[in-house]
Write an enzyme that holds these catalytic residues in place. Structure first.
Site, PDB file in Angstrom:
ATOM      1  N   GLU A 172       0.836  -1.195   0.174  1.00 15.39           N
ATOM      2  CA  GLU A 172       0.028  -0.037  -0.080  1.00 15.39           C
ATOM      3  C   GLU A 172       0.796   1.236  -0.057  1.00 15.39           C
ATOM      4  O   GLU A 172       1.857   1.341   0.551  1.00 15.39           O
ATOM      5  CB  GLU A 172      -0.941   0.079   1.092  1.00 15.39           C
ATOM      6  CG  GLU A 172      -2.265  -0.675   1.247  1.00 15.39           C
ATOM      7  CD  GLU A 172      -1.997  -2.066   1.840  1.00 15.39           C
ATOM      8  OE1 GLU A 172      -3.108  -3.009   1.717  1.00 15.39           O
ATOM      9  OE2 GLU A 172      -1.063  -2.421   2.303  1.00 15.39           O
ATOM     10  N   THR A 173       0.238   2.142  -0.632  1.00 13.89           N
ATOM     11  CA  THR A 173       0.963   3.512  -0.605  1.00 13.89           C
ATOM     12  C   THR A 173      -0.275   4.752  -0.344  1.00 13.89           C
ATOM     13  O   THR A 173      -1.186   4.421  -0.764  1.00 13.89           O
ATOM     14  CB  THR A 173       1.282   4.033  -2.012  1.00 13.89           C
ATOM     15  OG1 THR A 173       2.539   3.077  -2.471  1.00 13.89           O
ATOM     16  CG2 THR A 173       1.827   5.632  -2.180  1.00 13.89           C
TER      17      THR A 173
END
Length: 282
Positions: free
Chosen positions: A45-46
């Site tokens: 995830e970002t």
């Protein structure tokens, strides 16, 4: 250029948790730039910190995998809260943070360490026979291998699968060609001797090739949903530690605690590993 942080989440051992990339002050970043940067980082995830639109929230968070945006995810929630605080963020209520995200408002506490309150499940209960058969085929398991299976969906779409032991969890060799859109969370319990050695009651694995990550190192949303299911029905105690990432050479530890009112808290250690700026329009 926006500020950037990378935070290691769910491990006290350096570089052995789950990293999340965090872009600060991202109100001017477009949806396309967010998605492109998430693909480029290639982390599970970002996230992007923005000004809240809800007056009760301290900040707003958007969460992207390499493949799509998520309404909620646990380790990005903890890592982004850590980054927001480290950058000078001050919550409206001392000791408590309120995050606005696609799943609504998520409450975090900051002491004794960061922990988030599990959001309500979007879907729970038994799977259809067809979906159940598909999950078993993807895992290469039979009905006799499974103690329980149900929807544990708090955003990503998890199916929870309870196996007979932690060793059985570690022994699963999934058939990725049969996953389709399945996002499967495995959980199994250690015996007392192994639990003392490992420092955890259960072993967890998160298998989600449909999210762009074959196996996630440590997964807050899954641990929250599994606890809502298994603490809720008495299978697991109200306080325990979950190990995750063992097969990936990680040392993830998620601390789970249930309040008397039934609220599930999921927390863990968080450490900043990278700080700087990011050029998203170059």
């Amino acid at each position: 250029m926006p500020r950037f942080s990378q935070v290691d989440v769910f491990s006290a051992e350096p570089l052995r948790g789950n990293p999340v990339a965090v872009v600060h002050d991202a109100d001017g970043v477009s949806d396309e730039q967010m998605a492109a940067f998430a693909r480029w980082t290639n982390l599970s995830e970002t996230t992007f910190l923005l000004a809240p639109t809800d007056a009760d929230a301290d900040y707003r968070l958007r969460i992207f995998t390499p493949g799509r945006e998520l309404p909620f995810a646990g380790h990005p929630t903890l890592g982004s809260a850590h980054a927001w605080l480290a950058a000078g963020g001050r919550p409206a209520r001392p000791g408590t943070l309120v995050q606005e995200c696609g799943a609504g408002l998520v409450t975090l506490r900051t002491e004794p360490s960061l922990a988030f309150a599990a959001p309500p499940l979007l879907r729970s209960g038994p799977l259809s026979p067809e979906v159940r058969a598909g999950v078993l085929a993807a895992l290469g398991l039979g009905e006799d291998d499974v103690l329980g299976m149900q929807w544990c969906d708090n955003g990503p779409g998890w199916v929870g699968v309870l196996l007979r032991s932690a060793d059985d969890v570690l022994a699963v060799r999934p058939d990725l060609t049969r996953f389709g859109e399945h996002k499967i969370g495995l959980v199994g319990r250690y015996d007392d001797r192994r639990a003392a050695e490992v420092g955890a009651l259960v072993e967890v694995r998160a298998l989600a090739p449909g999210l762009g990550v074959v196996e996630d190192p440590v997964t807050g949303s899954l641990n929250a949903a599994l606890a809502q299911w298994l603490v809720g029905d008495g299978t697991l105690p109200e306080r325990y530690v979950a190990s995750q990432g063992t097969l990936l050479d990680r040392a993830g530890r998620a601390r789970v605690e249930a309040d008397p009112d039934g609220t599930i808290w999921v927390g863990g250690d968080t450490t900043t590993t990278i700080v700087g700026e990011v050029a998203l329009d170059a």
